[in-house]
Motif scaffolding. Structure first.
Motif, PDB file in Angstrom:
ATOM      1  N   ALA A  64       0.869  -1.177   0.000  1.00 14.88           N
ATOM      2  CA  ALA A  64       0.000   0.000   0.000  1.00 14.88           C
ATOM      3  C   ALA A  64       0.906   1.228   0.000  1.00 14.88           C
ATOM      4  CB  ALA A  64      -0.911   0.001   1.221  1.00 14.88           C
ATOM      5  N   ILE A  65       0.731   2.090  -1.009  1.00 17.03           N
ATOM      6  CA  ILE A  65       1.586   3.263  -1.180  1.00 17.03           C
ATOM      7  C   ILE A  65       0.747   4.516  -0.981  1.00 17.03           C
ATOM      8  CG2 ILE A  65       3.114   4.494  -2.764  1.00 17.03           C
ATOM      9  CD1 ILE A  65       3.380   1.781  -4.279  1.00 17.03           C
ATOM     10  N   SER A  66       1.192   5.389  -0.064  1.00 20.28           N
ATOM     11  CA  SER A  66       0.509   6.656   0.212  1.00 20.28           C
ATOM     12  C   SER A  66       1.446   7.809  -0.102  1.00 20.28           C
ATOM     13  CB  SER A  66       0.101   6.748   1.683  1.00 20.28           C
ATOM     14  OG  SER A  66      -0.780   5.722   2.015  1.00 20.28           O
ATOM     15  N   THR A  67       0.888   8.877  -0.680  1.00 19.03           N
ATOM     16  CA  THR A  67       1.697  10.061  -0.959  1.00 19.03           C
ATOM     17  C   THR A  67       1.377  11.198  -0.005  1.00 19.03           C
ATOM     18  OG1 THR A  67       0.124  10.815  -2.634  1.00 19.03           O
ATOM     19  CG2 THR A  67       1.997   9.511  -3.394  1.00 19.03           C
ATOM     20  N   LYS A  68       0.197  11.157   0.617  1.00 17.89           N
ATOM     21  CA  LYS A  68      -0.210  12.188   1.581  1.00 17.89           C
ATOM     22  C   LYS A  68      -0.969  11.539   2.721  1.00 17.89           C
ATOM     23  CE  LYS A  68      -0.877  15.969  -1.709  1.00 17.89           C
ATOM     24  NZ  LYS A  68      -1.865  16.886  -2.275  1.00 17.89           N
ATOM     25  N   GLY A  70      -3.839  10.900   5.202  1.00 15.77           N
ATOM     26  CA  GLY A  70      -5.280  11.069   5.098  1.00 15.77           C
ATOM     27  C   GLY A  70      -5.869  10.683   3.752  1.00 15.77           C
ATOM     28  N   GLU A  71      -5.036  10.432   2.739  1.00 19.71           N
ATOM     29  CA  GLU A  71      -5.540  10.002   1.434  1.00 19.71           C
ATOM     30  C   GLU A  71      -5.502   8.482   1.345  1.00 19.71           C
ATOM     31  OE1 GLU A  71      -3.785  11.789  -1.969  1.00 19.71           O
ATOM     32  OE2 GLU A  71      -4.457  13.786  -1.430  1.00 19.71           O
ATOM     33  N   ALA A  72      -6.399   7.934   0.557  1.00 26.01           N
ATOM     34  CA  ALA A  72      -6.431   6.486   0.374  1.00 26.01           C
ATOM     35  C   ALA A  72      -5.168   6.031  -0.347  1.00 26.01           C
ATOM     36  CB  ALA A  72      -7.662   6.095  -0.436  1.00 26.01           C
TER      37      ALA A  72
END
Length: 94
Positions: A64-68, A70-72
């Motif tokens: 699972a990769i997040s950039t920000k 609170g974002e999915a």
């Protein structure tokens, strides 16, 4: 997938298809036994972030990769074959 390593590549674009730079993406990866695997993405080119993690056991791996915050996250999965007959092959273009 190559040998026992999984390579992750993220291309970050904004709504006008311009590259997004200077991100600090976070990666959470899980192995077939549910164990957490450390992985990092680093920027290699405009909007391109690359990393990899070790996948020594056969089975399904999830990242699972997040950039920000609170974002999915973007979720990807890969299956490590159980024997050489199930290995990933290049397309036959002939």
């Amino acid at each position: 997938v190559k040998d026992d390593r999984v390579r992750l590549v993220l291309t970050a674009l904004d709504q006008s298809d311009a590259f997004v730079n200077a991100l600090s993406p976070t990666v959470v990866a899980f192995g077939p036994d549910g164990e957490t695997i450390d992985a990092e993405l680093t920027q290699e080119a405009p909007g391109r972030y690359v990393g990899e993690f070790l996948a020594p056991k056969p089975g399904a791996y999830l990242a699972a990769i997040s950039t920000k915050a609170g974002e999915a996250p973007v979720r990807v999965g890969v299956d490590m074959g159980y024997s050489q007959e199930f290995r990933t092959r290049d397309a036959n273009l002939v």
